[in-house]
Design a protein around this motif. Structure first.
Motif, PDB file in Angstrom:
ATOM      1  N   ALA A 112     154.873 -54.120 -23.845  1.00 37.17           N
ATOM      2  CA  ALA A 112     156.105 -53.484 -23.287  1.00 37.17           C
ATOM      3  C   ALA A 112     155.746 -52.643 -22.163  1.00 37.17           C
ATOM      4  N   SER A 113     156.266 -52.698 -21.190  1.00 36.44           N
ATOM      5  CA  SER A 113     156.153 -51.846 -19.834  1.00 36.44           C
ATOM      6  C   SER A 113     157.300 -51.216 -19.420  1.00 36.44           C
ATOM      7  N   TYR A 114     157.342 -49.899 -19.198  1.00 33.85           N
ATOM      8  CA  TYR A 114     158.417 -49.073 -18.518  1.00 33.85           C
ATOM      9  C   TYR A 114     158.172 -48.466 -17.270  1.00 33.85           C
ATOM     10  N   GLU A 115     159.079 -48.225 -16.543  1.00 29.19           N
ATOM     11  CA  GLU A 115     159.158 -47.472 -15.361  1.00 29.19           C
ATOM     12  C   GLU A 115     159.832 -46.180 -15.626  1.00 29.19           C
ATOM     13  N   ILE A 116     159.136 -45.013 -15.195  1.00 29.31           N
ATOM     14  CA  ILE A 116     159.681 -43.817 -15.358  1.00 29.31           C
ATOM     15  C   ILE A 116     159.792 -42.793 -14.489  1.00 29.31           C
ATOM     16  N   VAL A 117     161.068 -42.613 -14.195  1.00 26.72           N
ATOM     17  CA  VAL A 117     161.355 -41.713 -12.907  1.00 26.72           C
ATOM     18  C   VAL A 117     161.618 -40.396 -13.295  1.00 26.72           C
ATOM     19  N   ILE A 118     160.784 -39.652 -12.651  1.00 26.75           N
ATOM     20  CA  ILE A 118     161.114 -37.886 -12.827  1.00 26.75           C
ATOM     21  C   ILE A 118     161.773 -37.365 -11.713  1.00 26.75           C
ATOM     22  N   THR A 119     162.824 -36.680 -11.878  1.00 28.20           N
ATOM     23  CA  THR A 119     163.578 -35.940 -10.918  1.00 28.20           C
ATOM     24  C   THR A 119     163.666 -34.463 -11.314  1.00 28.20           C
ATOM     25  N   ASN A 120     163.985 -33.864 -10.145  1.00 27.87           N
ATOM     26  CA  ASN A 120     164.163 -32.381 -10.301  1.00 27.87           C
ATOM     27  C   ASN A 120     165.693 -31.931 -10.375  1.00 27.87           C
ATOM     28  N   GLU A 121     166.120 -30.719 -10.710  1.00 23.56           N
ATOM     29  CA  GLU A 121     167.386 -30.545 -10.747  1.00 23.56           C
ATOM     30  C   GLU A 121     168.291 -30.761  -9.762  1.00 23.56           C
ATOM     31  N   ASP A 122     167.851 -31.185  -8.472  1.00 22.91           N
ATOM     32  CA  ASP A 122     168.697 -31.638  -7.344  1.00 22.91           C
ATOM     33  C   ASP A 122     168.880 -32.938  -7.276  1.00 22.91           C
ATOM     34  N   GLY A 123     168.152 -33.802  -8.338  1.00 28.42           N
ATOM     35  CA  GLY A 123     168.027 -34.966  -8.244  1.00 28.42           C
ATOM     36  C   GLY A 123     167.189 -35.644  -7.414  1.00 28.42           C
ATOM     37  N   ASP A 124     166.370 -34.957  -6.884  1.00 31.69           N
ATOM     38  CA  ASP A 124     164.987 -35.520  -5.696  1.00 31.69           C
ATOM     39  C   ASP A 124     163.881 -36.211  -6.757  1.00 31.69           C
ATOM     40  N   ARG A 125     163.509 -37.376  -6.498  1.00 34.71           N
ATOM     41  CA  ARG A 125     162.437 -37.875  -7.261  1.00 34.71           C
ATOM     42  C   ARG A 125     161.048 -37.042  -6.973  1.00 34.71           C
TER      43      ARG A 125
END
Length: 138
Positions: A112-125
């Motif tokens: 199983a492979s996942y992409e994880i996108v982490i953003t700040n409170e402004d929605g910036d990656r």
């Protein structure tokens, strides 16, 4: 957003000694197809006052591993163990919460492979990570 307990997914994911608990990770949503969680920047800084890249990796691996574990349990009655993680750090964070969203790239019988996108409170990656877990059957 309602915060879910990590308890019940796996005893190693919750409790005072778990890394997720020590990092302040809160689970918001959990299913094999999407896992969402938050983590405070404060307390997870490197010496320059920025979110530590390793903290981003902990958030990413926690969320991806939960998704893979749910997939393994539902589809195969098995467990998931991490075998690879990589991360690209795009932008720094100095305060507030970061949010990670894990979505599957592949949900198979052995991987199983996942992409994880982490953003700040402004929605910036802030970070993009990829986690691969091996699926083990009992």
């Amino acid at each position: 957003m309602e915060t879910l307990s990590l308890d019940g997914l796996d005893p190693a994911l919750d409790g005072p000694g778990s890394l997720a608990t020590r990092m302040g990770i809160a689970l918001v949503e959990a299913a094999p197809e999407r896992v969402v969680g938050t983590m405070p920047v404060e307390g997870n800084l490197q010496p320059y006052g920025l979110l530590h890249g390793g903290a981003s990796c902990v958030l990413a691996e926690t969320l991806g591993s939960i998704g893979a574990a749910l997939h393994a349990a539902q589809a195969h009655g098995g467990i998931a163990v991490g075998i690879d993680i990589n991360a690209t750090h795009h932008k720094s964070a100095r305060s507030g919460l970061v949010t990670g969203v894990a979505t599957p790239l592949h949900l198979g019988g052995s991987i199983a492979s996942y992409e994880i996108v982490i953003t700040n409170e402004d929605g910036d990656r802030v970070c993009t990570a990829r986690l691969t877990c091996a699926i083990r059957r009992p």
